[in-house]
Structure formats: structure tokens, C-alpha cells
Write a protein that holds these residues in place. Sequence first.
Motif, PDB file in Angstrom:
ATOM      1  N   UNK A  72       0.833  -1.209   0.000  1.00  0.00           N
ATOM      2  CA  UNK A  72       0.000   0.000   0.000  1.00  0.00           C
ATOM      3  C   UNK A  72       0.869   1.261   0.000  1.00  0.00           C
ATOM      4  N   UNK A  73       2.139   1.100   0.450  1.00  0.00           N
ATOM      5  CA  UNK A  73       3.089   2.218   0.431  1.00  0.00           C
ATOM      6  C   UNK A  73       3.927   2.196  -0.839  1.00  0.00           C
ATOM      7  N   UNK A  74       4.531   1.026  -1.133  1.00  0.00           N
ATOM      8  CA  UNK A  74       5.480   0.920  -2.238  1.00  0.00           C
ATOM      9  C   UNK A  74       4.816   0.701  -3.590  1.00  0.00           C
ATOM     10  N   UNK A  75       3.781  -0.156  -3.621  1.00  0.00           N
ATOM     11  CA  UNK A  75       3.177  -0.564  -4.896  1.00  0.00           C
ATOM     12  C   UNK A  75       1.651  -0.645  -4.736  1.00  0.00           C
ATOM     13  N   UNK A  76       0.983   0.490  -4.576  1.00  0.00           N
ATOM     14  CA  UNK A  76      -0.461   0.486  -4.319  1.00  0.00           C
ATOM     15  C   UNK A  76      -1.315  -0.027  -5.476  1.00  0.00           C
ATOM     16  N   UNK A  77      -0.712  -0.227  -6.644  1.00  0.00           N
ATOM     17  CA  UNK A  77      -1.464  -0.736  -7.790  1.00  0.00           C
ATOM     18  C   UNK A  77      -1.547  -2.258  -7.812  1.00  0.00           C
ATOM     19  N   UNK A 181      17.327  -4.243  -6.740  1.00  0.00           N
ATOM     20  CA  UNK A 181      15.870  -4.341  -6.596  1.00  0.00           C
ATOM     21  C   UNK A 181      15.370  -3.598  -5.368  1.00  0.00           C
ATOM     22  N   UNK A 182      16.182  -3.545  -4.323  1.00  0.00           N
ATOM     23  CA  UNK A 182      15.747  -2.975  -3.053  1.00  0.00           C
ATOM     24  C   UNK A 182      15.757  -1.451  -3.034  1.00  0.00           C
ATOM     25  N   UNK A 183      16.504  -0.826  -3.938  1.00  0.00           N
ATOM     26  CA  UNK A 183      16.615   0.627  -3.915  1.00  0.00           C
ATOM     27  C   UNK A 183      15.285   1.324  -4.173  1.00  0.00           C
ATOM     28  N   UNK A 184      14.402   0.672  -4.921  1.00  0.00           N
ATOM     29  CA  UNK A 184      13.123   1.300  -5.267  1.00  0.00           C
ATOM     30  C   UNK A 184      12.115   1.214  -4.118  1.00  0.00           C
ATOM     31  N   UNK A 185      12.388   0.388  -3.102  1.00  0.00           N
ATOM     32  CA  UNK A 185      11.418   0.133  -2.037  1.00  0.00           C
ATOM     33  C   UNK A 185      11.911   0.597  -0.668  1.00  0.00           C
ATOM     34  N   UNK A 186      12.813   1.534  -0.637  1.00  0.00           N
ATOM     35  CA  UNK A 186      13.471   1.908   0.627  1.00  0.00           C
ATOM     36  C   UNK A 186      12.478   2.431   1.654  1.00  0.00           C
ATOM     37  N   UNK A 187      11.544   3.270   1.239  1.00  0.00           N
ATOM     38  CA  UNK A 187      10.603   3.849   2.202  1.00  0.00           C
ATOM     39  C   UNK A 187       9.784   2.778   2.905  1.00  0.00           C
ATOM     40  N   UNK A 259      23.168   4.765 -14.293  1.00  0.00           N
ATOM     41  CA  UNK A 259      21.857   5.084 -13.724  1.00  0.00           C
ATOM     42  C   UNK A 259      21.828   4.914 -12.215  1.00  0.00           C
ATOM     43  N   UNK A 260      22.419   3.833 -11.719  1.00  0.00           N
ATOM     44  CA  UNK A 260      22.340   3.575 -10.286  1.00  0.00           C
ATOM     45  C   UNK A 260      23.137   4.613  -9.495  1.00  0.00           C
ATOM     46  N   UNK A 261      24.129   5.208 -10.124  1.00  0.00           N
ATOM     47  CA  UNK A 261      24.940   6.215  -9.442  1.00  0.00           C
ATOM     48  C   UNK A 261      24.374   7.631  -9.558  1.00  0.00           C
ATOM     49  N   UNK A 262      23.522   7.876 -10.548  1.00  0.00           N
ATOM     50  CA  UNK A 262      23.081   9.250 -10.811  1.00  0.00           C
ATOM     51  C   UNK A 262      21.575   9.468 -10.697  1.00  0.00           C
ATOM     52  N   UNK A 263      20.778   8.404 -10.713  1.00  0.00           N
ATOM     53  CA  UNK A 263      19.325   8.550 -10.682  1.00  0.00           C
ATOM     54  C   UNK A 263      18.790   7.878  -9.426  1.00  0.00           C
ATOM     55  N   UNK A 264      18.247   8.674  -8.515  1.00  0.00           N
ATOM     56  CA  UNK A 264      17.996   8.191  -7.164  1.00  0.00           C
ATOM     57  C   UNK A 264      16.522   8.173  -6.761  1.00  0.00           C
ATOM     58  N   UNK A 265      15.618   8.600  -7.592  1.00  0.00           N
ATOM     59  CA  UNK A 265      14.211   8.571  -7.222  1.00  0.00           C
ATOM     60  C   UNK A 265      13.660   7.151  -7.380  1.00  0.00           C
ATOM     61  N   UNK A 266      12.666   6.760  -6.562  1.00  0.00           N
ATOM     62  CA  UNK A 266      12.152   5.384  -6.625  1.00  0.00           C
ATOM     63  C   UNK A 266      11.714   4.957  -8.016  1.00  0.00           C
ATOM     64  N   UNK A 267      11.025   5.837  -8.751  1.00  0.00           N
ATOM     65  CA  UNK A 267      10.583   5.452 -10.090  1.00  0.00           C
ATOM     66  C   UNK A 267      11.774   5.276 -11.031  1.00  0.00           C
TER      67      UNK A 267
END
Length: 291
Positions: A72-77, A181-187, A259-267
Motif C-alpha cells: 500500500x506504500x510501495x506498490x499500491x497498484x 531491486x531494493x533501492x526502489x522500495x526503501x521507504x 543510472x544507479x549512481x546518478x538517478x535516485x528517485x524510486x521510479x
Amino acid sequence: MAHELSFIYQVIRRDISSAVMPGLIFGLAAWHTAGGSALELVSQLGRGLLYFTLYAFTFCLSNQLMGVEEDRINKPDRPLAREMVSLRGASIRWVLAMTVYTLVGWWLGVLEWTLLWQAVTIVHNLLRGARNWFIKNLSMGLGVWASLEAGWRIASPIVPQGAREWITFLSVSVFLLVPLQDLRDIEGDRDSGRKTFPMVFGITATRRFLGVGFAALAVITHLLMMRLVGAPATMAGASPQVLVFDALLALTSLMICFQVLTRHRPEQDHKTYMHYTYWYCVALASTFVLV
């Protein structure tokens, strides 16, 4: 029936490129290596699609059953997060799917690899092994091993040395690099208390580790895997197809590194992870000309 097919698709749709396509591609490589006919190709595709849909569905559904609040937080769809079916209904579907998956694995002659993946599924999801970074990474590495062994053996009972080397190489590389895989779900992971790789070693350290890892992957794949059958690791005299795959894999690895070094937003991290799954599929496709 339409509702059930839609539900299955919604459960596995994020994982088609990482859980369904790789096994299908490796199975097609086995069919190609064995010199199969067009009729055998149709049969191979049908059996592979059935097997790997169940492979993905049994894992993803149990994972989502154990993580509805996080989703419900990471993947509400996701279907359970938006109550497409009840939790009880999803649990019944999972038990039925595990039963069918076992029977299909026995029918196709890959029961041992089916049971291995079911054991990984239970440890990773139901016993919450995914909350520990090492168990999670090991589970993903074993999942690659089980998937590729089954994918090849569904088409051909004998796994040649070249295919075995790819299975080992990809299993180890996924074990080491799956923290992407875990970087997108940190929150959500932080709120739930998961001890994923970024939570244990730090987000910045994880990005640096993965950056180095994917840069090294480009080099190691070239040196160890991009070679003619039975030949030493050299590109001298390599076919154009080998050169194309070598270039694609190297460029994709380096793109992921950037990308992993320069793009840090979850999406953005999700897109980077998807690029890794595409690298994985291209690596398997390369076995058409390398094995």
C-alpha cells in the motif's frame, strides 16, 4: 475465467521480464541447440509458458500476501493492495496454484527444480526470509538456478557444459547484484523494519557497490562468457552475432552503472532494475549463438 486471468496477470506483471521470459528464452535456446522442429517449438513454447507462469505466480502471490501493508506504500497498484480479491480468496488460489505447479513440474520431468523453487518461496515469503538481506539474495540466486535448469530440461534432458556455465554465472551475478531491486522500495522497507542490503550497508554504499559491480559485469561477461563454443576467451574470429551480443551486454551493464549512481528517485530505480532484467534476458538470448 477472464477475471482469473486478469488477476494472474496483475500479480505477475512486474515480474514477467525477470521470472517468465528468462526460462522461456533458455528453453528456446535448448530447443535450438537440439535442432528441434517447428512443431516441437510450438510444444516447447506452450509447456514453458505454463510452467513459468506458475513459477512466477506462486512466488509473487505469496510475496504479496505477506506484504499487503507494505504494498500500500510501495506498490499500491498491486491487486491485493487494491482489494481485487480477498486475502482468503488469494490464499486459496495460492494453495491450488502450488498444487498444480507441483503436478506440472512432475509431468515435465523437472520436479526437483520445482520443489527447490517452492522451498525458496516458502522460506523467502512465508517464513519472512526476505527480511534478511543475505537470505533474500541467496533465494534470488537459487531461483535463477531452478528457473534455468527447468527451462533447459523442459526442452532437452541433457544440459551441455556451455549452458551449465551460463546457469552458474547468472546465478552468482544475480546473488551479488539483486540489491538493485531494493533501492526502489526503501521507504516501505524502512517502515516495516526489513534488513535489506541498503538498510544494512547504507544507501550510498549500496549504490557505489552496485556501480562497481555493473561496471565489472561488463568486463567479466566479455572475458568469461562471450566466446565461441569450446574456444578460449577471445573475440578473434568471433561471429557477428557474438560481437553484437557482447556489445549489447556491455553497453547495458554500463548504462545500469551510470543510472544507479546518478538517478535516485524510486521510479528511476525501478526503471534501472527493469533494465537489469532486460540485460538478463539478452544474456540468455546470447546462448543461441554461444552454446
